[in-house]
Write a protein that holds these residues in place. Structure first.
Motif, PDB file in Angstrom:
ATOM      1  N   SER A 280       0.838  -1.189   0.000  1.00 55.37           N
ATOM      2  CA  SER A 280       0.000   0.000   0.000  1.00 55.37           C
ATOM      3  C   SER A 280       0.876   1.243   0.000  1.00 55.37           C
ATOM      4  N   THR A 281       0.495   2.234  -0.802  1.00 54.36           N
ATOM      5  CA  THR A 281       1.255   3.478  -0.894  1.00 54.36           C
ATOM      6  C   THR A 281       0.294   4.656  -0.871  1.00 54.36           C
ATOM      7  N   ILE A 282       0.553   5.634  -0.017  1.00 56.57           N
ATOM      8  CA  ILE A 282      -0.269   6.840   0.019  1.00 56.57           C
ATOM      9  C   ILE A 282       0.094   7.702  -1.175  1.00 56.57           C
ATOM     10  N   THR A 283      -0.882   7.966  -2.043  1.00 55.24           N
ATOM     11  CA  THR A 283      -0.641   8.754  -3.252  1.00 55.24           C
ATOM     12  C   THR A 283      -1.167  10.174  -3.156  1.00 55.24           C
ATOM     13  N   SER A 284      -2.048  10.445  -2.174  1.00 57.30           N
ATOM     14  CA  SER A 284      -2.536  11.798  -1.949  1.00 57.30           C
ATOM     15  C   SER A 284      -3.113  11.887  -0.544  1.00 57.30           C
TER      16      SER A 284
ATOM     17  N   THR B 275      -9.945  13.473   1.207  1.00 57.99           N
ATOM     18  CA  THR B 275      -9.696  12.082   1.560  1.00 57.99           C
ATOM     19  C   THR B 275      -8.227  11.731   1.326  1.00 57.99           C
ATOM     20  N   VAL B 276      -7.786  10.671   2.004  1.00 57.16           N
ATOM     21  CA  VAL B 276      -6.447  10.123   1.790  1.00 57.16           C
ATOM     22  C   VAL B 276      -6.572   8.986   0.788  1.00 57.16           C
ATOM     23  N   GLU B 277      -5.811   9.076  -0.297  1.00 61.31           N
ATOM     24  CA  GLU B 277      -5.861   8.067  -1.354  1.00 61.31           C
ATOM     25  C   GLU B 277      -4.701   7.086  -1.185  1.00 61.31           C
ATOM     26  N   VAL B 278      -5.026   5.786  -1.175  1.00 63.93           N
ATOM     27  CA  VAL B 278      -4.020   4.743  -0.999  1.00 63.93           C
ATOM     28  C   VAL B 278      -4.115   3.751  -2.157  1.00 63.93           C
ATOM     29  N   LYS B 279      -3.013   3.549  -2.851  1.00 69.86           N
ATOM     30  CA  LYS B 279      -2.969   2.554  -3.931  1.00 69.86           C
ATOM     31  C   LYS B 279      -2.477   1.233  -3.372  1.00 69.86           C
ATOM     32  N   VAL B 280      -3.248   0.171  -3.614  1.00 68.17           N
ATOM     33  CA  VAL B 280      -2.928  -1.156  -3.094  1.00 68.17           C
ATOM     34  C   VAL B 280      -2.623  -2.080  -4.274  1.00 68.17           C
ATOM     35  N   VAL B 281      -1.434  -2.662  -4.287  1.00 64.88           N
ATOM     36  CA  VAL B 281      -1.006  -3.568  -5.361  1.00 64.88           C
ATOM     37  C   VAL B 281      -0.711  -4.928  -4.752  1.00 64.88           C
ATOM     38  N   SER B 282      -1.349  -5.977  -5.290  1.00 66.78           N
ATOM     39  CA  SER B 282      -1.211  -7.314  -4.741  1.00 66.78           C
ATOM     40  C   SER B 282      -0.165  -8.116  -5.508  1.00 66.78           C
ATOM     41  N   SER B 283       0.505  -9.010  -4.784  1.00 67.61           N
ATOM     42  CA  SER B 283       1.480  -9.891  -5.430  1.00 67.61           C
ATOM     43  C   SER B 283       0.802 -10.923  -6.322  1.00 67.61           C
ATOM     44  N   THR B 284      -0.518 -11.094  -6.151  1.00 65.90           N
ATOM     45  CA  THR B 284      -1.245 -12.072  -6.964  1.00 65.90           C
ATOM     46  C   THR B 284      -1.837 -11.457  -8.236  1.00 65.90           C
ATOM     47  N   GLY B 285      -1.631 -10.142  -8.426  1.00 62.06           N
ATOM     48  CA  GLY B 285      -2.013  -9.554  -9.706  1.00 62.06           C
ATOM     49  C   GLY B 285      -3.125  -8.530  -9.670  1.00 62.06           C
ATOM     50  N   TYR B 286      -3.932  -8.452  -8.614  1.00 66.11           N
ATOM     51  CA  TYR B 286      -4.998  -7.454  -8.599  1.00 66.11           C
ATOM     52  C   TYR B 286      -4.511  -6.201  -7.869  1.00 66.11           C
ATOM     53  N   SER B 287      -5.178  -5.097  -8.136  1.00 63.73           N
ATOM     54  CA  SER B 287      -4.845  -3.843  -7.466  1.00 63.73           C
ATOM     55  C   SER B 287      -6.073  -2.945  -7.440  1.00 63.73           C
ATOM     56  N   TYR B 288      -6.073  -2.013  -6.508  1.00 68.43           N
ATOM     57  CA  TYR B 288      -7.196  -1.077  -6.390  1.00 68.43           C
ATOM     58  C   TYR B 288      -6.734   0.169  -5.645  1.00 68.43           C
ATOM     59  N   ILE B 289      -7.620   1.175  -5.602  1.00 67.92           N
ATOM     60  CA  ILE B 289      -7.324   2.423  -4.897  1.00 67.92           C
ATOM     61  C   ILE B 289      -8.396   2.619  -3.833  1.00 67.92           C
ATOM     62  N   ALA B 290      -7.958   2.847  -2.583  1.00 67.24           N
ATOM     63  CA  ALA B 290      -8.882   3.033  -1.467  1.00 67.24           C
ATOM     64  C   ALA B 290      -8.835   4.486  -1.000  1.00 67.24           C
TER      65      ALA B 290
END
Length: 304
Positions: free
Chosen positions: A241-245, A260-275
């Motif tokens: 997870s990385t804070i992008t804003s 809001t605080v934007e967090v990019k989540v990248v999975s080792s299994t291939g999916y990703s999303y922004i929370a």
């Protein structure tokens, strides 16, 4: 000349004595570091018990009347939640920021109460830290934006094309639980809780089958580029997870959330999303990395 030399020697000895005394005073002081201060309308609020019991005060909370009584030596301070009217030794006063309940904890105005009992309050803007000095003790209270949900309210989310409802269930062991019923592809129920520490906001899930996991959802301090890794149980790899804003406007499904605080989540299994997380609420939504309402789509619809 001898008289001049004697004066110089006396001045030097005087400075040595002064420095020695200052060092002894500093060494004798006790520094206690804690987190959890909140800034409301430019004023610092702090958790009631953890701060003022540390200063030797006696704290009494009246649940029915929502009042707080702080006794410290000859001082008796009475406050009421959400009221700017206070009473000090029987004399009414008005303060510019009222006590409040934030994330299930009672917060009171730091400077007013501290100075009333005779403490000195300082503010370090660079580190966003309030310092209270009293009777040889220093309390260093660091502020952060609380993302813990209000346990007295119900949170309704839209998730996928269906609806999931988060309803407060119970509080125990200092952990705040919500009962969750999902109504998309299949029906599953579980317990979701949030708890907040000086490290960040944690979210845990316990399902009907007894499986349980906890992840660090949001990490303090809130800084763009701050990154952390969560290892998922059951052999599902890990996510980074990385804070992008820290000041993002989030829009989806007709809802808009600012600051809001934007967090990019990248999975080792291939999916990703922004929370997206908002102070005082926690998670308010999630999108896929293209900003679309895909598999990870969720948005907060109602708080009541």
């Amino acid at each position: 000349m001898k008289r001049l030399m004697m004066c110089v020697v006396m001045l030097v000895l005087g400075f040595v004595l002064i420095l020695g005394t200052a060092n002894e005073t500093k060494a004798a002081s006790t520094v206690v570091k804690m987190d959890g201060a909140e800034v409301v309308n430019g004023r610092t609020l702090v958790p009631l018990r953890s701060v003022f019991e540390e200063l030797g005060a006696n704290v009494i909370w009246n649940q029915q009347q929502k009042t707080v009584t702080i006794t410290h030596g000859a001082k008796k301070i009475m406050l009421k939640i959400d009221s700017n009217q206070v009473n000090v030794n029987g004399q009414p006063q008005t303060i510019d920021v009222a006590p409040a309940i934030i994330g299930g904890r009672t917060y009171v105005p730091l400077r007013f109460i501290s100075e009333t009992i005779g403490a000195v309050v300082k503010w370090e803007p660079a580190s966003k830290t309030a310092i209270v000095i009293y009777n040889g003790k220093e309390l260093h209270i660091k502020t952060y934006r609380s993302f813990l949900r209000d346990t007295a309210k119900t949170y309704r989310f839209s998730h996928y094309e269906g609806i999931s409802v988060l309803t407060f269930f119970e509080t125990k062991n200092n952990r705040d639980y919500w009962q969750t019923a999902f109504t998309y592809d299949e029906t599953e129920t579980g317990m979701i809780y949030y708890r907040e520490t000086a490290n960040g906001l944690y979210m845990g899930t316990k399902w009907n089958d007894g499986n349980y996991n906890e992840n660090l959802e949001l990490k303090y301090p809130l800084a763009v580029g701050s990154s952390w890794v969560n290892y998922n149980p059951g052999g599902y790899g890990y996510t980074r997870s990385t804070i992008t804003s820290t000041d993002k406007t989030f829009r989806i499904l007709g809802e808009t959330y600012t600051n809001t605080v934007e967090v990019k989540v990248v999975s080792s299994t291939g999916y990703s999303y922004i929370a997206y997380y908002k102070a005082g609420v926690g998670l308010v939504g999630a999108l896929n990395v293209n900003g679309e309402c895909g598999e990870q789509c969720a948005v907060l619809r109602e708080v009541r």
